[in-house]
Write a protein that holds these residues in place. Structure first.
Motif, mmCIF file in Angstrom:
data_model
loop_
_atom_site.group_PDB
_atom_site.id
_atom_site.type_symbol
_atom_site.label_atom_id
_atom_site.label_comp_id
_atom_site.label_asym_id
_atom_site.label_seq_id
_atom_site.Cartn_x
_atom_site.Cartn_y
_atom_site.Cartn_z
ATOM 1 N N UNK A 204 38.181 42.485 47.629
ATOM 2 C CA UNK A 204 38.919 43.075 46.497
ATOM 3 C C UNK A 204 39.154 42.033 45.415
ATOM 4 N N UNK A 205 39.545 40.846 45.847
ATOM 5 C CA UNK A 205 39.783 39.771 44.879
ATOM 6 C C UNK A 205 38.494 39.456 44.124
ATOM 7 N N UNK A 206 37.426 39.381 44.880
ATOM 8 C CA UNK A 206 36.128 39.045 44.285
ATOM 9 C C UNK A 206 35.704 40.111 43.267
ATOM 10 N N UNK A 207 35.978 41.374 43.604
ATOM 11 C CA UNK A 207 35.604 42.454 42.675
ATOM 12 C C UNK A 207 36.400 42.350 41.387
ATOM 13 N N UNK A 208 37.681 42.054 41.534
ATOM 14 C CA UNK A 208 38.547 41.985 40.355
ATOM 15 C C UNK A 208 38.234 40.756 39.507
ATOM 16 N N UNK A 209 38.014 39.628 40.167
ATOM 17 C CA UNK A 209 37.772 38.366 39.448
ATOM 18 C C UNK A 209 36.531 37.702 40.041
ATOM 19 N N UNK A 210 35.364 38.202 39.689
ATOM 20 C CA UNK A 210 34.130 37.745 40.355
ATOM 21 C C UNK A 210 33.934 36.234 40.306
ATOM 22 N N UNK A 211 34.392 35.590 39.240
ATOM 23 C CA UNK A 211 34.144 34.151 39.126
ATOM 24 C C UNK A 211 35.177 33.297 39.833
ATOM 25 N N UNK A 212 36.260 33.938 40.280
ATOM 26 C CA UNK A 212 37.357 33.130 40.824
ATOM 27 C C UNK A 212 37.037 32.577 42.209
ATOM 28 N N UNK A 213 36.102 33.198 42.905
ATOM 29 C CA UNK A 213 35.814 32.738 44.266
ATOM 30 C C UNK A 213 34.329 32.900 44.579
ATOM 31 N N UNK A 214 33.779 31.881 45.220
ATOM 32 C CA UNK A 214 32.384 31.925 45.657
ATOM 33 C C UNK A 214 32.373 32.131 47.171
#
Ligand code: MGD
Ligand code: MGD
Ligand code: SF4
Ligand code: MO
Length: 727
Positions: A204-214
């Motif tokens: 969910x986090x990745x979907x919302x902020x794709x660049x915030x986490x690899x």
């Protein structure tokens, strides 16, 4: 826990499946204004939903948790049953006679052969109270450390790895780190299927902020987990340690490491640096079977990003070098200083709902409560004093591990094997050897909640267990959070909680005072007091407090205020080693214990499906889950299928050095060329049977004793009309 009136309030508890430990709200069968829900046998059924107030899961729940209410009353074991020999039929025996028989046999064994001829094999599905009383009975009253649990197959490499590198067991991270990390390094874990609620949090986090986490996934198979990854390293099975050394090599030479942290907070760096110098990118990429550029890309992340969270489970732990691989991963965190800070750290995802509580209560053959060790004289003395046993009562040598218990039966060295809350005739490796060993043991006792498990076929005395929902107790999830699980349903038939049975046996053996507990809350209070001053200090907790204030993380020493625990361990960069520093460990990669060869050219790996839980005693009772996975499938790569003449949907014979089986085939490029996959779930009692573990070998990590349940060499061929080819 008899109920006199129909319950109307929802019960708050922890999900009894995986180690995420989600909060559940269980709604009674008749909620005002609605008709009573019933299961297929007509028994009123409780309904589960996610508990919004549970800090670990915030209202989320997966399909197993959501359907747990449907599993609770069907197909249960209702009364104690006994048969003098395996050839006979079981007859009801009643609790009184069952326990007298058991105690008589224990006394006889103690008198004629000593305590070493008795062993118990327990489970990460025990409540902490069950674990604790079992330790007191075996290690204290009987004087044998022969208590081990299925956690030996599951978490023991993580326990050994943490202890070796950091000085103590205990995952230093928390789930919130998933919201803060900049790199999620998932190695040997199919988090999407096995820790679904955690995985969804990350996705969910990745979907919302794709660049915030690899997201990086290291797994020989493509899974629903790797589908969400930015980078999937489909390494050859068993090459993880070389990969980790290869990353360290690049971080040290080309990318950048945290020399201040190494200087201030660690020991033994030089030997490690020397070791990884030999693991050059070209060598590692060739061994792991991945492009060198992938290795360099991951090393760049490790060297340049802050907030690296690594998550791992069985692809790492279930290896004959499991402890070394855990050490290799922790090394990377020490090299980069990525520990004890938000979003950073080596985070072992525990499998079972209370594997963590088991470790805290001393539930392995080398442990005592409070992360103490049987080999430590001071620890033994502290526990003997607290338990009220004479000095010297606790043996100073580790007891038999799970597999050593099997070997002891094989050698005729065990009079009595007591199995509780685990189904070893599906889950241990080399099953034909286990069956033969059990057939030699004069008394196999099985404490089980359900009727007809595979293990019951090789047992003499069956004791019906009251399970989660019918007994009160505490469980600790992967982020060190303890939830009180109340008894909210009546006990089934004559079933009793495991701790109560262990305490009853203790009293009948003459230890009245030590086993005078009248409630699970009393057991917890004694355990909590004994944890004081240890890393896993819960001396400030009680059933009362947990019920009143909700789930709490440890450490929680006496006098702590609720919700005040530090979310992370080692935030001050001090570690519980004698020097206060963490240690680099330097191990040469060994690879698989049983690599493929001309006769057995494929590597079989065995793991899990999203909708099934282990040996299916519960999940096979839920129609929706059965519909998701109606049968076990052998995953095989299209080129391998062609080479061995195997067709999609047809039956194939799979053979290892130990056994063979027949199973339906799924041709898929999700699996690596040269590997095949089978689920672990279907035992000889399931339809269709698929005894994957009959194929597996038992070679184990010499430090943790955890068997290599993730890899064995096999060959495959089309199944002949008559079934399996000769082997
Ligand atoms: N749905 C479901 N969830 C569960 C459970 C369940 O039975 N069903 N059981 C719970 C328990 S007790 C546990 S321990 C956890 C287990 O959770 P996981 O460890 O995530 O599950 P597994 O499927 O056993 O294995 C994980 C992955 O390891 C990979 N693997 C195999 N060999 C290697 C290797 O050499 N290197 C690497 N890097 N990876 C490899 C496999 O391909 C597989 O995808 O799940 C818990 N959650
Ligand atoms: N090849 C291969 N083998 C594996 C694995 C793998 O990945 N690959 N994974 C390993 C791992 S990590 C694990 S954790 C094990 C799991 O393997 P098992 O522990 O054998 O699996 P479960 O089906 O969870 O067994 C728990 C049993 O306890 C019963 N039970 C439930 N509640 C209670 C209770 O309160 N009291 C009592 N007395 N009984 C109860 C259930 O009905 C069930 O029969 O399998 C291991 N085996
Ligand atoms: S993620 Fe695990 S703990 Fe949460 S509901 Fe699903 S099985 Fe239960
Ligand atoms: Mo596990």
């Amino acid at each position: 826990m008899a109920e006199t009136t129909a319950p109307t309030a929802a019960a708050r508890t922890q999900c009894p499946y995986c180690g995420v430990g989600c909060g559940l709200e269980m709604l009674p069968p008749a909620v005002a204004g609605q008709s009573v829900r019933r299961d297929a046998e007509g028994t009123p059924m409780w309904t589960a939903r996610g508990s919004r107030t549970h800090p670990s899961s915030l209202g989320q729940v997966c399909i197993k948790g959501a359907t747990v209410g449907e599993t609770l009353s069907r197909g249960r074991l209702s009364e104690p049953l006994y048969r003098p020999s395996l050839g006979e039929a079981f007859e009801p025996i009643g609790w009184e006679a069952a326990l007298e028989l058991l105690v008589g046999r224990i006394r006889h064994s103690l008198a004629t052969r000593g305590p070493g001829a008795i062993a118990m094999y327990g489970s990460g599905q025990f409540h902490t109270e069950d674990y604790y009383v079992a330790q007191k009975l075996l290690k204290g009253a009987l004087g044998t450390n022969n208590f081990d649990a299925n956690s030996r197959l599951c978490m023991s490499s993580a326990v050994a790895g943490y202890t070796r590198s950091l000085g103590s067991d205990g995952p230093p991270c928390c789930y919130e780190d998933l919201d803060h990390c900049s790199v999620a390094f998932l190695i040997g874990t199919n988090t999407a299927d096995c820790h679904p609620v955690l995985f969804q949090r990350l996705v969910k986090r990745k979907k919302r902020h794709p660049r915030s986490v690899t997201i990086v996934v290291v797994d020989p198979r493509a899974t629903d987990t790797s589908r969400a990854a930015d980078l999937h390293l489909a390494i050859a099975p068993g090459t993880d340690l070389a990969l980790l050394h290869g990353i360290a090599h690049l971080v040290l030479r080309e990318v950048g490491f945290d020399s201040d942290f190494i200087e201030e907070a660690t020991d033994d760096f030089a030997a490690y640096a020397e070791l990884v110098a030999a693991w050059t990118p070209a060598r590692v990429a060739a061994l792991c079977g991945i492009p060198e550029e992938q290795l360099r890309a991951v090393a760049r992340l490790w060297g340049s990003r802050r907030g690296i969270l690594s998550l791992w489970s069985m692809g790492v732990n279930q290896r004959r070098e499991g402890t070394a691989v855990v050490g290799g991963l922790i090394n990377l965190h020490l090299l980069t200083g990525e520990i004890g800070r938000p979003g950073a750290g080596p985070f072992s995802l525990t499998g079972q709902p209370n594997a963590m509580g088991g470790r805290e209560a001393g539930g392995l053959s080398h442990l005592l409560p409070g992360y103490r060790l049987v080999t430590n004289g001071e620890h033994r003395a502290e526990v003997e004093r607290a338990w009220g046993f004479a000095p010297g009562s606790i043996a100073s040598r580790p007891g038999l591990t799970a597999w050593q218990q099997v070997e002891a039966m094989e050698a005729g060295a065990l009079d009595l094997w007591w199995v509780a809350a685990t189904n070893p005739l599906v889950s241990l490796p080399n099953l034909e050897r286990v069956k033969a060993a059990m057939a030699r043991c004069p008394l196999v006792v099985l404490s089980e909640a359900y009727a007809g498990s595979e293990t019951a076929h090789y047992a003499h005395l069956l004791l019906p267990a009251a399970q989660w929902s019918e007994k009160a107790g505490a469980m600790t999830n992967s982020e060190r959070r303890i939830t009180h699980c109340p008894a909210f349903r009546p006990r089934h038939g004559q079933s009793r909680p495991d701790w109560e049975v262990f305490a009853d046996v203790g009293r009948r053996l003459g230890f009245e005072a030590q086993f005078s507990f009248t409630s699970a809350a009393e057991v917890y209070a004694e355990f909590a007091a004994l944890s004081a001053g240890r890393v896993c200090d819960v001396s400030g907790l009680s059933h009362d407090l947990l019920e009143r204030e909700g789930p709490q993380q440890w450490p929680f020493p006496t006098g702590s205020a609720p919700d005040s625990a530090s979310r992370r361990l080692y935030t001050d960069q001090r570690f519980p080693t004698p020097s206060g520093r963490a240690r680099f460990v330097a191990d040469q990669p060994l690879g698989l214990a049983e690599p493929s060869c001309d006769t057995y050219p494929l590597v079989l790996t065995v793991g899990r499906y999203l909708g099934q839980w282990h040996t299916m005693t519960r999940t096979a009772k839920v129609e929706r889950l059965q519909a998701m996975h109606p049968e076990p499938l052998l995953e095989i790569h299209p080129q391998d299928a062609e080479r061995y003449g195997i067709e999609d949907g047809a039956l194939a014979a799979v053979t290892s050095r130990r056994a063979g089986l027949t199973v339906r085939v799924q041709v898929t490029d999700r699996i690596r060329l040269g590997s095949v996959f089978l689920p672990m779930h279907w035992g000889f009692n399931q339809e269709p049977a698929c005894e994957a573990n009959a194929l597996m070998h038992e070679q184990a990590c010499p430090i943790s004793g955890q068997p290599e349940l993730k890899a064995t060499a096999v060959c495959v061929a089309p199944a002949t009309a008559g079934g399996h080819p000769a082997h």
